[in-house]
Write an enzyme that holds these catalytic residues in place. Structure first.
Site, PDB file in Angstrom:
ATOM      1  N   SER A 133       0.787  -1.234   0.000  1.00 60.32           N
ATOM      2  CA  SER A 133       0.000   0.000   0.000  1.00 60.32           C
ATOM      3  C   SER A 133       0.818   1.283   0.000  1.00 60.32           C
ATOM      4  CB  SER A 133      -0.945   0.005   1.212  1.00 60.32           C
ATOM      5  OG  SER A 133      -0.211  -0.044   2.421  1.00 60.32           O
ATOM      6  N   LYS A 168     -12.221   0.503  -1.377  1.00 62.06           N
ATOM      7  CA  LYS A 168     -11.234   1.222  -2.208  1.00 62.06           C
ATOM      8  C   LYS A 168     -11.748   1.273  -3.636  1.00 62.06           C
ATOM      9  CE  LYS A 168      -7.269   0.467   0.826  1.00 62.06           C
ATOM     10  NZ  LYS A 168      -8.000  -0.031   2.004  1.00 62.06           N
ATOM     11  N   HIS A 178      -5.485  -3.413  -2.294  1.00 58.89           N
ATOM     12  CA  HIS A 178      -5.153  -2.463  -3.357  1.00 58.89           C
ATOM     13  C   HIS A 178      -5.057  -3.130  -4.723  1.00 58.89           C
ATOM     14  CE1 HIS A 178      -4.486   1.198  -0.987  1.00 58.89           C
ATOM     15  NE2 HIS A 178      -4.090   0.376  -0.027  1.00 58.89           N
TER      16      HIS A 178
END
Length: 391
Positions: free
Chosen positions: A180, A239, A208
């Site tokens: 990340s 996300k 991610h």
């Protein structure tokens, strides 16, 4: 009220080192631009990779579900908080991830805590990359298992750890799919090959990677063609997916076990109908609009090249996460403040989120950005970077 003086001493020390930051209230939706202090600025700090936080299909789904089912469920999943839509979402997620089953938790953070604390005992050992996310580290701390940390993406060190832990009942290798803070991708093919060689389990955190890597955003496992060879996939729905929550995708056995043993799942109220419906609609968007992922990567290449051409140090990033590594904590925050002054919201990140001396601005582009906006951001980086003597 007296009693917290010792905390104030620590806060004062942090202030002297330039490590204390105030929360920044955003006065708009989480788009390519946001409003801060009444001013519209370009957003480069959000995990909203595909711009889905404001996708019309998802907003409509959330509104309809809220109007029909209310704003909450009133219970944990195991008592009275499982609606039919929760099960439908998990079935859709499992099909999307090419696994037997999936389970949705309140967040990606609680997924890592819940899985690791549930399945590891003193008979087992967890083997973790040294730069894994804090949620993995905290999840490991909740276990009574043995633990080994291997050097970041160092496969020789990982193999040594596997060789030296063969007396344990089970060995679980845990890694981020995309790291990340640096934006580099874990060498999953090599990790899986070592796991198969030494009869270990593999767990990948795709926080991610979900919506970013793989076919239609299926994640790092799919990106490397490893479907069916990774035992546990953990991801987030907050996300690239644009909403809220986390998921575990794995075998039916593990999912059934976590329903009974995953403490965050057992003791947290389930997601509201609006959240569930928006997450379900997001999977449809990923399947129906792959051009969003293509735009994300095109924008990522543009910003990376621009920052590198200006002379900034961007590290080993291979993804839309592009760190601008400054080093000094105070200087990183000064750069962030200058950028905001010039119309770009890009937060400074320092210790303890990253190691001391590795402070940075972590930029993340989205599919919602235009090239014109990204060029404005690059111009701001150039101006601020030269003023501060960084470039």
């Amino acid at each position: 009220m007296q009693g917290f003086e010792y905390l104030q001493v620590e806060l004062d020390e942090m202030k002297e080192k330039g490590l204390v930051r105030k929360l920044v209230p955003i006065e708009s939706s989480a788009g390519a631009t946001v409003k801060i202090n009444g001013k519209e600025v370009i957003q480069l700090s959000s995990n909203n990779y595909l711009g889905l936080t404001t996708h019309p299909k998802m907003i409509k789904a959330a509104i309809q579900a809220t109007e029909e089912f209310g704003v909450g469920t009133g219970s944990v999943r195991t008592i009275a908080g499982t609606f039919s839509m929760h099960l439908a979402l998990e079935d859709k997620l499992a099909k999307f991830k090419h696994t037997e089953a999936s389970l949705v938790f309140q967040s990606g953070f609680t997924c890592n805590q819940g899985v690791l604390s549930a399945i590891l005992t003193p008979e087992d050992v967890v083997i973790s990359d040294e730069l894994n996310h804090a949620s993995i580290i905290d999840g490991i701390r909740l276990t009574k298992s043995g633990r080994r940390v291997y050097k970041h993406v160092d496969m020789e060190d990982l193999e040594r750890a596997l060789q030296e832990t063969q007396s344990y009942r089970k060995r679980l290798i845990v890694t981020d799919g995309v790291f990340s803070m640096d934006g580099n991708i874990a060498p999953l093919p090599e990790i899986v090959e070592l796991a198969e060689k030494y009869d270990a389990l593999v767990m990948v955190d795709d926080a991610h990677s979900s919506g970013v890597l793989g076919q239609n955003g299926r994640g790092s496992v799919n990106h490397f063609g490893l479907d069916g060879r990774v035992h546990i996939q953990v991801g987030t729905l907050s996300k690239a997916v644009g909403v809220l929550g986390g998921y575990i995708a794995s075998t039916r056995t593990l999912i059934d076990y976590l329903i009974h043993k995953g403490r965050p799942f057992l003791f947290s109220t389930s997601h509201s109908p609006g959240v569930v419906a928006a997450n379900s609609a997001a999977i449809d968007v990923l399947l129906e609009e792959p051009e969003l992922i293509e735009k994300l990567w095109d924008n990522s290449r543009f910003l990376k090249k621009g920052l590198a051409d200006l002379g900034f140090v961007t590290g080993p990033s291979e993804t839309p996460i592009t760190p601008v590594i400054v080093g000094d904590e105070s200087l990183a925050h000064q750069l962030s403040d200058k950028l905001l002054e010039y119309g770009v919201f890009a937060q400074g990140i320092a210790f303890p989120t990253v190691a001391r001396g590795k402070a940075r601005i972590r930029t993340i582009v989205s599919a919602a950005h235009s090239k014109e906006q990204l060029q404005v951001a690059l111009d701001a980086f150039e101006k601020a970077g030269k003023e501060l003597g960084i470039i």
